[in-house]
Scaffold this active site. Structure first.
Site, PDB file in Angstrom:
ATOM      1  N   ARG A 274     144.502  63.967  41.570  1.00 26.43           N
ATOM      2  CA  ARG A 274     145.574  63.452  40.714  1.00 26.43           C
ATOM      3  C   ARG A 274     145.174  62.109  40.118  1.00 26.43           C
ATOM      4  O   ARG A 274     145.516  61.789  38.984  1.00 26.43           O
ATOM      5  CB  ARG A 274     146.869  63.312  41.521  1.00 26.43           C
ATOM      6  CG  ARG A 274     147.531  64.644  41.897  1.00 26.43           C
ATOM      7  CD  ARG A 274     148.861  64.385  42.584  1.00 26.43           C
ATOM      8  NE  ARG A 274     149.480  65.599  43.101  1.00 26.43           N
ATOM      9  CZ  ARG A 274     150.292  66.396  42.404  1.00 26.43           C
ATOM     10  NH1 ARG A 274     150.559  66.090  41.155  1.00 26.43           N
ATOM     11  NH2 ARG A 274     150.824  67.466  42.944  1.00 26.43           N
TER      12      ARG A 274
ATOM     13  N   THR B 227     152.849  65.266  29.778  1.00 24.84           N
ATOM     14  CA  THR B 227     151.521  65.230  30.387  1.00 24.84           C
ATOM     15  C   THR B 227     151.574  64.631  31.792  1.00 24.84           C
ATOM     16  O   THR B 227     152.286  63.654  32.029  1.00 24.84           O
ATOM     17  CB  THR B 227     150.576  64.387  29.509  1.00 24.84           C
ATOM     18  OG1 THR B 227     150.572  64.932  28.189  1.00 24.84           O
ATOM     19  CG2 THR B 227     149.177  64.363  30.067  1.00 24.84           C
TER      20      THR B 227
ATOM     21  N   ASP C 109     159.107  70.364  39.943  1.00 30.93           N
ATOM     22  CA  ASP C 109     159.181  70.125  41.387  1.00 30.93           C
ATOM     23  C   ASP C 109     160.424  70.757  41.991  1.00 30.93           C
ATOM     24  O   ASP C 109     160.379  71.330  43.092  1.00 30.93           O
ATOM     25  CB  ASP C 109     159.170  68.624  41.674  1.00 30.93           C
ATOM     26  CG  ASP C 109     157.827  67.980  41.367  1.00 30.93           C
ATOM     27  OD1 ASP C 109     156.794  68.648  41.564  1.00 30.93           O
ATOM     28  OD2 ASP C 109     157.815  66.829  40.919  1.00 30.93           O
TER      29      ASP C 109
ATOM     30  N   ARG D  89     159.929  74.475  42.282  1.00 35.47           N
ATOM     31  CA  ARG D  89     159.048  74.838  43.398  1.00 35.47           C
ATOM     32  C   ARG D  89     159.759  74.691  44.742  1.00 35.47           C
ATOM     33  O   ARG D  89     159.479  75.443  45.687  1.00 35.47           O
ATOM     34  CB  ARG D  89     157.783  73.985  43.343  1.00 35.47           C
ATOM     35  CG  ARG D  89     156.924  74.332  42.143  1.00 35.47           C
ATOM     36  CD  ARG D  89     155.935  73.255  41.771  1.00 35.47           C
ATOM     37  NE  ARG D  89     155.299  73.566  40.486  1.00 35.47           N
ATOM     38  CZ  ARG D  89     154.645  72.706  39.737  1.00 35.47           C
ATOM     39  NH1 ARG D  89     154.521  71.439  40.139  1.00 35.47           N
ATOM     40  NH2 ARG D  89     154.118  73.068  38.585  1.00 35.47           N
TER      41      ARG D  89
ATOM     42  N   HIS E 153     156.526  62.420  41.336  1.00 39.46           N
ATOM     43  CA  HIS E 153     155.868  63.708  41.140  1.00 39.46           C
ATOM     44  C   HIS E 153     154.533  63.632  41.876  1.00 39.46           C
ATOM     45  O   HIS E 153     153.531  63.178  41.343  1.00 39.46           O
ATOM     46  CB  HIS E 153     155.641  63.976  39.651  1.00 39.46           C
ATOM     47  CG  HIS E 153     154.881  65.242  39.388  1.00 39.46           C
ATOM     48  ND1 HIS E 153     155.319  66.477  39.812  1.00 39.46           N
ATOM     49  CD2 HIS E 153     153.701  65.467  38.742  1.00 39.46           C
ATOM     50  CE1 HIS E 153     154.448  67.401  39.448  1.00 39.46           C
ATOM     51  NE2 HIS E 153     153.455  66.821  38.804  1.00 39.46           N
TER      52      HIS E 153
END
Length: 316
Positions: free
Chosen positions: A98, A130, A158, A161, A185
């Site tokens: 990340r 993005t 998120d 999920r 995030h």
């Protein structure tokens, strides 16, 4: 008097990519938009996308929105729009982190920042799609002339999920569930257990269930990276981004990375339920959280502020 936000004109930077093109397609099939400006360095791909989308509009019987392809270097010549969407991104690489992805996309953001500022003008909002959207939104707030409250980041995936993980644990249709993820995030995401519902009623989950669901939800990035797809979530994000824009326009609270000030050095864009009010994206009161969840959000805000500062230092 509170003014209603109505984004009739939208500009998408990075509209030839999977996410940007997907969002343009979603918006083009809605009667809520008059004009969608498409920007990208890959003009041939963008022109092809526009031809395809216009024909899709005809098939769908939704031809109100006008699709306009504009060279990126002519952004400053355009009239300011109601919403600028930053969807440009470097391609995801296998085994990438990340942090590395952040540095690459921060460079892309810096390159198009003048175009974003010109298109946003004095009143337009800016949506960062993005990844990582929360850190990039904070970096843009520190490096541009756009007020931080006019910048927000897309973060609905998120929550989707989290719902998927609960659905797998309980073996129930995800459409019966509602659940929310806020905070960061990434590692600092806050699963709002106090707000999980099944068929609209509060759902109590025991410690073992929560542990399995937590591991499932937080393990998404690793599982995705292991597939080595070389792309981002190109269906979920466009649909979720279109929904986020529509809910903000309707005055419905939606989770986005929103500017949060604590009077110290931890100012950052943290995912919270938010609405558009008087030209700014503002968080709603945090009364939907318990004490532990509020504390976790504070930690996430501090971590995001630190990541944004370190990213900016490395870039400049």
């Amino acid at each position: 008097m509170t003014q209603t936000w109505s984004p009739r004109r939208v500009a998408i930077l990075g509209a030839s990519g999977l996410t940007g093109a997907g969002l343009a397609h979603q918006l083009s099939l809605s009667d809520d938009y008059d004009e969608i400006l498409l920007f990208d360095l890959k003009q041939n791909v963008l022109q092809a996308h526009a031809i395809d989308m216009r024909e899709a509009q005809i098939v769908a019987g939704r031809t109100r929105a006008r699709l306009v392809v504009v060279p990126l270097d002519r952004a400053a010549e355009q009239e300011p729009v109601d919403l600028v969407v930053f969807a440009a991104s470097l391609p995801e690489t296998p085994d990438g982190t990340r942090e590395a992805f952040l540095q690459g996309n921060l460079g892309v953001l810096d390159a198009v920042r003048p175009a974003i500022e010109a298109l946003a003008g004095e009143t337009g909002l800016v949506m960062i799609v993005t990844n990582p959207a929360d850190v990039l939104a904070t970096c843009l707030a520190h490096t541009s002339g756009i007020h931080p409250a006019r910048i927000f980041g897309y973060c609905l995936n998120d929550s989707a999920r989290f719902i998927a993980a609960i659905s797998r644990e309980l073996q129930v249709d995800p459409g019966r569930l509602d659940a929310l993820v806020i905070g960061e995030h990434g590692d600092g995401q806050v699963l709002v257990w106090s707000g999980v519902t099944l068929d609209g009623a509060p759902l109590a989950l025991d410690a073992a269930q929560r542990a399995r669901i937590d591991a499932d939800a937080r393990g998404w990035f690793r599982r995705w990276s292991d597939l080595r797809p070389g792309r981002s979530s190109g269906w979920t994000t466009p649909v979720g981004s279109a929904r986020t824009i529509a809910q903000l326009a309707a005055g419905v609270p939606v989770p986005v990375a929103v500017w949060r000030r604590d009077g110290d050095s931890n100012d950052s864009h943290t995912t919270l339920l938010a609405v558009v009010r008087d030209g700014a994206v503002v968080p709603t009161p945090l009364d939907y959280l318990d004490d532990a969840e509020r504390a976790a959000v504070d930690e996430a805000s501090a971590a995001l502020a630190d990541k944004a500062l370190r990213a900016a230092a490395l870039t400049h």
